[in-house]
Design a protein around this motif. Structure first.
Motif, short mmCIF file in Angstrom:
data_model
loop_
_atom_site.label_atom_id
_atom_site.label_comp_id
_atom_site.label_asym_id
_atom_site.label_seq_id
_atom_site.Cartn_x
_atom_site.Cartn_y
_atom_site.Cartn_z
N LEU A 1 14.55 60.01 73.09
CA LEU A 1 15.15 60.55 74.14
C LEU A 1 16.24 59.19 74.52
CD1 LEU A 1 12.82 62.57 76.67
CD2 LEU A 1 14.82 63.30 75.20
N VAL A 2 15.64 58.10 74.74
CA VAL A 2 16.54 56.94 75.41
C VAL A 2 17.48 56.87 74.23
CG1 VAL A 2 16.44 54.49 75.55
CG2 VAL A 2 14.68 55.93 76.55
N LEU A 3 16.99 56.70 72.97
CA LEU A 3 18.12 56.43 71.62
C LEU A 3 19.10 57.48 71.58
CD1 LEU A 3 15.63 54.78 69.13
CD2 LEU A 3 17.20 53.68 70.71
N ASN A 4 18.80 58.68 71.79
CA ASN A 4 19.84 59.72 71.75
C ASN A 4 20.48 60.40 72.87
OD1 ASN A 4 19.46 60.06 68.64
ND2 ASN A 4 17.37 60.69 69.24
N ALA A 5 20.42 59.58 74.02
CA ALA A 5 21.02 59.83 75.23
C ALA A 5 22.41 60.17 75.25
CB ALA A 5 20.49 58.83 76.30
N GLU A 6 23.01 60.92 75.87
CA GLU A 6 24.49 61.27 75.72
C GLU A 6 25.57 60.38 76.66
OE1 GLU A 6 25.23 65.33 76.37
OE2 GLU A 6 23.97 65.97 74.39
N THR A 7 24.51 59.99 77.60
CA THR A 7 25.33 59.06 78.70
C THR A 7 24.43 57.84 79.25
OG1 THR A 7 24.42 60.27 80.59
CG2 THR A 7 26.35 61.12 79.79
N GLN A 8 25.00 56.99 79.66
CA GLN A 8 24.26 55.88 80.18
C GLN A 8 23.20 56.29 81.49
OE1 GLN A 8 24.09 52.58 78.91
NE2 GLN A 8 22.18 52.24 80.42
N GLU A 9 23.62 57.24 82.21
CA GLU A 9 22.65 57.57 83.21
C GLU A 9 21.46 58.15 82.55
OE1 GLU A 9 24.14 60.82 85.94
OE2 GLU A 9 23.61 59.44 87.51
N GLN A 10 21.72 59.18 81.53
CA GLN A 10 20.56 59.69 81.00
C GLN A 10 19.86 58.67 80.28
OE1 GLN A 10 22.02 62.58 78.02
NE2 GLN A 10 22.10 64.28 79.26
N GLN A 11 20.31 57.60 79.45
CA GLN A 11 19.74 56.70 78.98
C GLN A 11 18.54 55.98 79.84
OE1 GLN A 11 21.69 53.46 77.48
NE2 GLN A 11 20.21 53.18 75.67
N ASP A 12 19.24 55.50 81.33
CA ASP A 12 18.49 55.16 82.20
C ASP A 12 17.48 56.01 82.74
OD1 ASP A 12 20.38 53.04 82.02
OD2 ASP A 12 21.43 53.72 84.06
N PHE A 13 17.36 57.25 82.96
CA PHE A 13 16.53 58.20 83.46
C PHE A 13 15.38 58.24 82.51
CE2 PHE A 13 14.74 62.33 83.54
CZ PHE A 13 14.50 62.64 84.57
N PHE A 14 15.77 58.38 80.99
CA PHE A 14 14.73 58.41 79.92
C PHE A 14 13.95 57.07 79.84
CE2 PHE A 14 17.57 61.65 77.99
CZ PHE A 14 17.07 62.76 78.70
N SER A 15 14.69 56.02 80.18
CA SER A 15 14.02 54.90 80.33
C SER A 15 12.92 54.53 81.24
CB SER A 15 15.00 53.46 80.36
OG SER A 15 15.96 53.47 79.31
N MET A 16 13.26 55.31 82.48
CA MET A 16 12.43 55.06 83.59
C MET A 16 11.14 56.05 83.24
SD MET A 16 14.24 55.05 87.10
CE MET A 16 15.61 56.49 86.70
N LEU A 17 11.54 57.22 82.76
CA LEU A 17 10.15 57.99 82.10
C LEU A 17 9.46 57.32 80.93
CD1 LEU A 17 8.79 60.93 81.74
CD2 LEU A 17 10.60 61.35 80.20
N SER A 18 10.25 56.60 80.07
CA SER A 18 9.18 55.68 79.13
C SER A 18 8.31 54.81 79.89
CB SER A 18 10.24 55.28 78.21
OG SER A 18 9.65 54.54 77.12
N ASP A 19 8.88 54.20 80.77
CA ASP A 19 8.21 53.18 81.56
C ASP A 19 7.05 53.76 82.16
OD1 ASP A 19 9.92 51.02 80.92
OD2 ASP A 19 11.09 51.06 82.77
#
Length: 59
Positions: A25-43
């Motif tokens: 999810l992080v690697l395929n996020a469409e926006t920086q905001e999505q990437q940040d959200f998915f990174s928090m989920l990963s954490d």
């Protein structure tokens, strides 16, 4: 469905995800905001796994 109900449903859907799924999810996020959200989920997922390992004294 309210935002609160949606958030609870989202938690139920995501709480047992594999770390690999969240990384995808992080690697395929469409926006920086999505990437940040998915990174928090990963954490969150990683922290949960770490707590399980510690509780089982497998470290």
């Amino acid at each position: 469905m309210s935002k609160t109900e949606a958030a609870i449903k989202l938690y139920e859907l995501c709480k047992d995800m594999d770390i690999e799924e969240t990384l995808d999810l992080v690697l395929n996020a469409e926006t920086q905001e999505q990437q940040d959200f998915f990174s928090m989920l990963s954490d969150f997922i990683l922290q949960k796994k770490q707590m399980e390992v510690i509780a089982q004294k497998l470290f």
